[in-house]
Scaffold this active site. Structure first.
Site, short mmCIF file in Angstrom:
data_model
loop_
_atom_site.label_atom_id
_atom_site.label_comp_id
_atom_site.label_asym_id
_atom_site.label_seq_id
_atom_site.Cartn_x
_atom_site.Cartn_y
_atom_site.Cartn_z
N ASP A 159 3.53 -1.06 4.67
CA ASP A 159 2.86 0.37 4.86
C ASP A 159 2.96 1.05 5.77
O ASP A 159 3.22 0.00 6.84
CB ASP A 159 1.25 -0.57 4.73
N ASN B 14 -1.02 3.77 -6.91
CA ASN B 14 0.08 4.49 -5.85
C ASN B 14 0.02 5.90 -6.67
O ASN B 14 0.26 6.64 -6.25
CB ASN B 14 0.74 4.03 -5.24
C1 IPE Z 1 0.60 -0.71 -0.55
O1 IPE Z 1 0.03 -0.19 0.78
C2 IPE Z 1 0.87 -0.75 -1.11
C3 IPE Z 1 2.13 -0.49 -0.95
C4 IPE Z 1 2.73 -1.14 0.42
C5 IPE Z 1 3.32 -0.75 -1.75
P1 IPE Z 1 -1.34 2.08 0.75
O2 IPE Z 1 -1.10 2.31 1.54
O3 IPE Z 1 -0.85 2.11 -1.19
O4 IPE Z 1 -2.32 1.09 0.60
P2 IPE Z 1 -3.79 1.38 0.64
O5 IPE Z 1 -4.83 2.61 -0.03
O6 IPE Z 1 -4.08 2.00 2.46
O7 IPE Z 1 -4.54 0.13 0.89
C1 IPE Z 2 3.46 2.86 2.07
O1 IPE Z 2 3.45 3.85 2.64
C2 IPE Z 2 4.49 2.76 1.40
C3 IPE Z 2 3.85 2.67 -0.16
C4 IPE Z 2 2.79 2.27 -0.39
C5 IPE Z 2 5.19 3.10 -1.35
P1 IPE Z 2 2.59 4.36 3.06
O2 IPE Z 2 3.22 5.54 2.05
O3 IPE Z 2 1.86 4.01 2.46
O4 IPE Z 2 2.39 5.32 4.55
P2 IPE Z 2 1.08 5.31 4.90
O5 IPE Z 2 -0.02 4.33 4.60
O6 IPE Z 2 0.49 7.16 4.40
O7 IPE Z 2 1.52 6.46 6.80
MG MG Z 3 0.01 3.18 3.20
#
Ligand code: IPE
Ligand code: IPE
Ligand code: MG
Length: 251
Positions: free
Chosen positions: A31, A79
């Site tokens: 993340d 997602n």
């Molecule tokens: C969790 O991250 C999913 C992945 C890393 C693929 P998110 O960024 O989607 O999670 P939330 O929404 O902050 O809980």
């Molecule tokens: C994790 O990074 C990757 C996926 C969930 C695909 P994010 O896209 O959630 O990055 P933040 O949480 O917005 O920084």
């Molecule tokens: Mg995230």
């Protein structure tokens, strides 16, 4: 005449870094890609591209450490709520990653596995995923499991449907269903038990990842954003894991 070596005890191989730390299976919630990009005044997709570089580094490190299994949360079943453009960017990055890196994984005896309902992705991505899994099926050095359209609640719902069908077919009695039946019906059925679950970016939640499998996993949260994570960061997480006292409910 064929030369035959005298029978001698096989030398015991030195323990790997992972064995020394008592870990076989590490999973990571990768993340913070978006925040990494934002800090640099870059579009979110630049964070995802940088995230792939971290995947490469960490997958290599895990292999060199001798981990049996590394499971990476790449795309959750939630997602899909993101903008269409970001979903398209992530799918494109995934396809490119498989095309660019599959040879290296295969050459290093890595078995690629997917958990999650990956068939929801576009057809050419599904074809690439299935070809990669098929090509590396027989590799037994280590496993890289990628979670794609994965959600633990969805995984459990699918497992319940599988078991319900087996009950309806008369293969299993309802009263006989136990923990092992459920474990075997999950996407992770053939993966080792989860030892350590890491989440980057400072968030302290599981976001629907491996809820069943994490029952007795150790949790490790770091403020590092995913694109900054690397082999040293993985080693630091394993060092922390090594100091934990795992009790599994006993004394
Ligand atoms: C969790 O991250 C999913 C992945 C890393 C693929 P998110 O960024 O989607 O999670 P939330 O929404 O902050 O809980
Ligand atoms: C994790 O990074 C990757 C996926 C969930 C695909 P994010 O896209 O959630 O990055 P933040 O949480 O917005 O920084
Ligand atoms: Mg995230």
């Amino acid at each position: 005449m064929r030369f035959r070596a005298m029978a001698s005890p096989a030398p015991t191989p030195a323990p790997t870094f992972a064995q020394e730390h008592g870990a076989r299976h590490v999973a990571i919630i990768m993340d913070g890609n978006g925040r990494w990009a934002k800090k640099r005044f870059l579009p979110r997709v630049a964070g995802h591209r940088a995230g792939v570089e971290a995947v490469r580094k960490v997958a290599r490190a895990a292999r060199q450490m001798g981990l049996d299994c590394l499971t990476l949360y790449a795309f959750s079943s939630e997602n899909w709520k993101r903008p269409q453009q970001e979903i398209a960017d992530l799918t494109g990055i995934l396809k490119h990653f498989i095309q660019a890196d599959l040879d290296e994984f295969h050459a290093n005896n890595v078995r690629l596995r997917v958990i999650g309902d990956y068939r929801a992705f576009e057809a050419d991505a599904v074809a690439l995923i299935e070809a990669a899994v098929e090509r590396t099926r027989g590799n037994d050095g280590s496993t890289l499991a990628i979670a794609l359209n994965y959600g633990a609640q969805d995984e459990m719902a699918r497992a319940v449907r599988t078991l319900a069908a087996r009950v309806a077919a008369g293969e299993v009695a309802p009263d006989a269903i136990g923990i092992d039946h459920i474990s075997a019906a999950l996407d992770t059925a053939d993966l080792p038990p989860l030892d350590l679950l890491i989440r980057t970016s400072g968030e302290q939640r599981l976001s629907n990842f491996l809820l069943w499998q994490a029952a007795y996993a150790e949790l490790y949260f770091t403020d590092m954003l995913w694109p900054d994570f690397d082999g040293d960061a993985l080693a630091a997480a394993l060092a922390s894991f090594k100091e934990r006292e795992r009790r599994f409910g006993g004394l």
